[in-house]
Design a protein around this motif. Structure first.
Motif, PDB file in Angstrom:
ATOM      1  N   LEU A 231       0.836  -1.209   0.000  1.00 30.26           N
ATOM      2  CA  LEU A 231       0.000   0.000   0.000  1.00 30.26           C
ATOM      3  C   LEU A 231       0.871   1.259   0.000  1.00 30.26           C
ATOM      4  O   LEU A 231       0.582   2.238  -0.691  1.00 30.26           O
ATOM      5  CB  LEU A 231      -0.951  -0.014   1.208  1.00 30.26           C
ATOM      6  N   VAL A 246      -9.917  -1.399  -2.216  1.00 33.49           N
ATOM      7  CA  VAL A 246      -9.414  -2.158  -1.069  1.00 33.49           C
ATOM      8  C   VAL A 246     -10.245  -3.421  -0.898  1.00 33.49           C
ATOM      9  O   VAL A 246     -11.347  -3.407  -0.355  1.00 33.49           O
ATOM     10  CB  VAL A 246      -9.422  -1.318   0.221  1.00 33.49           C
ATOM     11  N   CYS A 247      -9.697  -4.515  -1.400  1.00 37.86           N
ATOM     12  CA  CYS A 247     -10.380  -5.807  -1.378  1.00 37.86           C
ATOM     13  C   CYS A 247      -9.910  -6.641  -0.194  1.00 37.86           C
ATOM     14  O   CYS A 247     -10.687  -7.314   0.467  1.00 37.86           O
ATOM     15  CB  CYS A 247     -10.096  -6.527  -2.686  1.00 37.86           C
ATOM     16  N   GLY A 248      -8.624  -6.605   0.076  1.00 39.58           N
ATOM     17  CA  GLY A 248      -8.065  -7.381   1.175  1.00 39.58           C
ATOM     18  C   GLY A 248      -6.777  -6.753   1.668  1.00 39.58           C
ATOM     19  O   GLY A 248      -6.163  -5.936   0.980  1.00 39.58           O
ATOM     20  N   LEU A 249      -6.407  -7.109   2.902  1.00 40.86           N
ATOM     21  CA  LEU A 249      -5.162  -6.604   3.491  1.00 40.86           C
ATOM     22  C   LEU A 249      -4.483  -7.787   4.167  1.00 40.86           C
ATOM     23  O   LEU A 249      -4.171  -7.761   5.352  1.00 40.86           O
ATOM     24  CB  LEU A 249      -5.485  -5.489   4.504  1.00 40.86           C
ATOM     25  N   GLY A 261      -0.619   1.763   9.855  1.00 40.26           N
ATOM     26  CA  GLY A 261      -1.004   1.972   8.467  1.00 40.26           C
ATOM     27  C   GLY A 261       0.103   2.702   7.721  1.00 40.26           C
ATOM     28  O   GLY A 261       1.164   2.985   8.286  1.00 40.26           O
ATOM     29  N   PRO A 262      -0.126   3.016   6.458  1.00 41.82           N
ATOM     30  CA  PRO A 262       0.903   3.648   5.633  1.00 41.82           C
ATOM     31  C   PRO A 262       1.259   5.047   6.134  1.00 41.82           C
ATOM     32  O   PRO A 262       0.370   5.825   6.480  1.00 41.82           O
ATOM     33  CB  PRO A 262       0.258   3.712   4.253  1.00 41.82           C
ATOM     34  N   VAL A 268      -3.187  10.838  -0.482  1.00 44.57           N
ATOM     35  CA  VAL A 268      -4.620  10.809  -0.793  1.00 44.57           C
ATOM     36  C   VAL A 268      -5.134  12.229  -1.082  1.00 44.57           C
ATOM     37  O   VAL A 268      -5.998  12.418  -1.938  1.00 44.57           O
ATOM     38  CB  VAL A 268      -5.394  10.151   0.378  1.00 44.57           C
ATOM     39  N   LEU A 273      -6.846  11.124  -4.415  1.00 44.29           N
ATOM     40  CA  LEU A 273      -7.107   9.689  -4.573  1.00 44.29           C
ATOM     41  C   LEU A 273      -8.420   9.295  -3.909  1.00 44.29           C
ATOM     42  O   LEU A 273      -8.832   9.873  -2.905  1.00 44.29           O
ATOM     43  CB  LEU A 273      -5.985   8.863  -3.946  1.00 44.29           C
ATOM     44  N   ARG A 274      -9.043   8.283  -4.483  1.00 42.54           N
ATOM     45  CA  ARG A 274     -10.201   7.646  -3.858  1.00 42.54           C
ATOM     46  C   ARG A 274      -9.788   6.244  -3.443  1.00 42.54           C
ATOM     47  O   ARG A 274      -9.248   5.487  -4.235  1.00 42.54           O
ATOM     48  CB  ARG A 274     -11.373   7.592  -4.840  1.00 42.54           C
ATOM     49  N   MET A 275     -10.038   5.929  -2.191  1.00 44.62           N
ATOM     50  CA  MET A 275      -9.660   4.633  -1.641  1.00 44.62           C
ATOM     51  C   MET A 275     -10.957   4.030  -1.121  1.00 44.62           C
ATOM     52  O   MET A 275     -11.606   4.614  -0.257  1.00 44.62           O
ATOM     53  CB  MET A 275      -8.708   4.924  -0.473  1.00 44.62           C
ATOM     54  N   GLU A 276     -11.356   2.897  -1.675  1.00 43.82           N
ATOM     55  CA  GLU A 276     -12.690   2.412  -1.335  1.00 43.82           C
ATOM     56  C   GLU A 276     -12.681   0.919  -1.061  1.00 43.82           C
ATOM     57  O   GLU A 276     -12.188   0.127  -1.864  1.00 43.82           O
ATOM     58  CB  GLU A 276     -13.658   2.756  -2.484  1.00 43.82           C
ATOM     59  N   GLY A 277     -13.215   0.573   0.090  1.00 41.48           N
ATOM     60  CA  GLY A 277     -13.325  -0.828   0.449  1.00 41.48           C
ATOM     61  C   GLY A 277     -14.701  -1.370   0.104  1.00 41.48           C
ATOM     62  O   GLY A 277     -15.644  -0.598  -0.109  1.00 41.48           O
ATOM     63  N   PHE A 278     -14.810  -2.676   0.063  1.00 42.94           N
ATOM     64  CA  PHE A 278     -16.110  -3.271  -0.271  1.00 42.94           C
ATOM     65  C   PHE A 278     -16.158  -4.715   0.187  1.00 42.94           C
ATOM     66  O   PHE A 278     -15.141  -5.344   0.462  1.00 42.94           O
ATOM     67  CB  PHE A 278     -16.380  -3.204  -1.777  1.00 42.94           C
ATOM     68  N   VAL A 279     -17.381  -5.214   0.260  1.00 43.24           N
ATOM     69  CA  VAL A 279     -17.626  -6.617   0.544  1.00 43.24           C
ATOM     70  C   VAL A 279     -18.412  -7.137  -0.663  1.00 43.24           C
ATOM     71  O   VAL A 279     -19.233  -6.412  -1.226  1.00 43.24           O
ATOM     72  CB  VAL A 279     -18.420  -6.765   1.857  1.00 43.24           C
TER      73      VAL A 279
END
Lengths: 336, 336
Positions: A231, A246-249, A261-262, A268, A273-279
């Protein structure tokens, strides 16, 4: 007539990397099916990185596994006997019951499987949850445009390898990172433009240099499966208006202490930047479009899937653990 | 007739918190204006947190300040003499020349100011760049819906205080964090529902508890001005599908060592969060809509602006430094 099934139960909650003692193999006797019920014998089961999170006792998007209870996850199985008019003997079904050889169900949560000529285990991988994850995450959250550069970490995994190939189909340059020369060679063979064997780049600075050299034009979409140094490197290499999916870490899933974290999150702002997690459930209602896209790409020979197979329910825990040591190429499966 | 002007130059690049020696006050003699030129005497100048980034010699969205050169930033001034037919003596102009009392210009980059009855310095704050930042960042990136909870760090600052009030106008519950009782009281007086004096919550755990207690229903939009423990707390308190608008990370601007990012970034996945940074220029083309909204809200008495004023160009460096010690309530200005 009594049916037996072996299942893997959570014996204790792992601290750090799970060990054998956290799992227990138990043989159970299944009750005879009654009205409305059916008996399913699993043929394939899936182990996936997200299951590590369910071993922790915390509030999350899926409830934690319970100690003494069988673990759960996606499995494909065959109906052996049925008193349920929605399912007939011989039907293939997809379930979320997971780590067991057989089970009795009232049909709830079971999905009858049409394979359309695909091997049945594909519905645990490229045509299943990992496939939908890759498709939805890349296309709808990452929104790559033709000519852009997509960086994928964990690129040789079940999700990552599909992300790479979909990004190529969409006309992107793809940079993939994986943990062995063999994996990198395979990624090259399916069309990935630049590969990074991250084990050759032990320091953060090294990985940043490797990524900038693989993508001197900068990264427009980063598909994040790994976290940590990956990252940090992506944040350094991203272009203005870049997107981080952001799919996995996975690099942090077995940490026993909170890992920082970074340090360069400020990118950002400066790079917008756009940083987006999801399920993956976010895309469940789009399964028809996913299936259509995937089917076309398969028929056209544009997607190759790769599997790593362990045999026998007793080997499910070690199959699971290999996800964290890089022991899988493509989808990790357990054949029952 | 020679005109003199005093200006603040960057004497050396600060390491950590800037000190007096990083700045130099110099008196210069301005040339007479020639054809097409005009002479402007600044009446107000702005100091803003983003200027700290420009003191570092690095590639970014704005070029770094140069050593030995005057610092730059927004200022409002009056045209004293003009040989440029676009500007007349007495006109008010907004410029990006910044930290100087007067300057000669060919008109490029100058904007003639219509004040619509607002005090001229408002165009350095609520009606200027900080206003557009708050308006665009909250409404377009944060996209708060009526009834949602918005958390704002740096809530008593130029941007934060406007974000709080716009969120109230949009029917949200607002939680604001600031660094003194006085600031918190002021936030309450302009309608903020819950306030957190973060100086009363020294540990990360304390701040998390304070936020969860102020917003037991969870946070839907976090407007991030601060970073550090505030970001950690927000990640803990966010609701599923929450949005984090990354406007600033001021707590880290004077760090001399890379500071770790949040240890709980994994929430971005489980809670399907979107975290998005931006630079105000993104919204420049929407200035007419911003001006219209703001004008209406002002006329309706829905927005109150607050200023902290230092007098004299020689005090510009100390005004700037107060941004990092919490010495400003609302917009920090220097009156020339």
């Amino acid at each position: 007539m009594s049916t037996t099934s072996r299942e893997i139960r959570l014996a204790s909650r792992p601290v750090g990397l799970p060990v054998d003692e956290n799992f227990e193999l138990v043989e159970v006797s299944l009750p005879d099916i009654t009205d409305g019920e059916l008996l399913v014998r699993n043929t394939w089961m899936s182990v996936d990185p997200y299951m590590r999170g369910r071993m922790i006792d915390r509030k999350s998007y899926v409830p934690p596994f319970q100690i003494g209870q069988p673990l759960e996850g996606h499995a494909v199985g065959k109906v052996i006997a049925s008193n349920n008019d929605k399912f007939a003997e011989g039907d293939l079904v997809l379930s979320m019951m997971g780590w067991r050889e057989a089970f009795v169900s009232n049909g709830e949560g079971l999905q009858k499987l049409e394979t359309f000529g695909l091997p049945e285990q594909a519905f645990l991988g490229v045509a299943g949850m990992p496939g939908l994850t890759a498709w939805g995450g890349l296309l709808q959250i990452g929104q790559p445009k033709e000519g852009e550069t997509v960086f994928v970490s964990g690129a040789a995994g079940a999700v990552g390898s599909l992300v790479c190939q979909i990004a190529k189909i969409k006309g992107c340059k793809v940079v993939g990172s994986a943990g062995s020369k063999e994996k990198c060679d395979w990624l090259k063979s399916v069309g990935v433009d630049e590969v990074i064997n991250y084990k050759d780049h032990k320091t953060q600075g090294d990985l940043i240099r490797a990524l900038k050299s693989a993508a001197p034009e900068g990264v427009d979409v980063y598909f994040e499966n790994v976290g940590g140094d990956h990252l940090v490197a992506a944040l350094e290499a991203m272009n203005v208006n870049g997107r981080i999916v952001v799919c996995g870490l996975i690099s942090g899933y077995n940490d026993t202490e909170p890992t920082p974290g970074p340090w360069n999150l400020f990118n950002v702002i400066g790079k917008s930047l756009r940083m987006e997690g999801f399920v993956v459930t976010k895309f469940l209602d789009q399964t028809p479009q996913f299936t259509k896209d995937l089917g076309e790409w398969f028929m056209a020979g544009k997607i190759q899937s790769q599997e790593t197979v362990e045999e026998g329910i007793e080997n499910a825990p070690s199959a699971f653990l290999k996800l964290f040591s890089g022991g899988n190429k493509g989808k990790m499966l357990v054949k029952l």
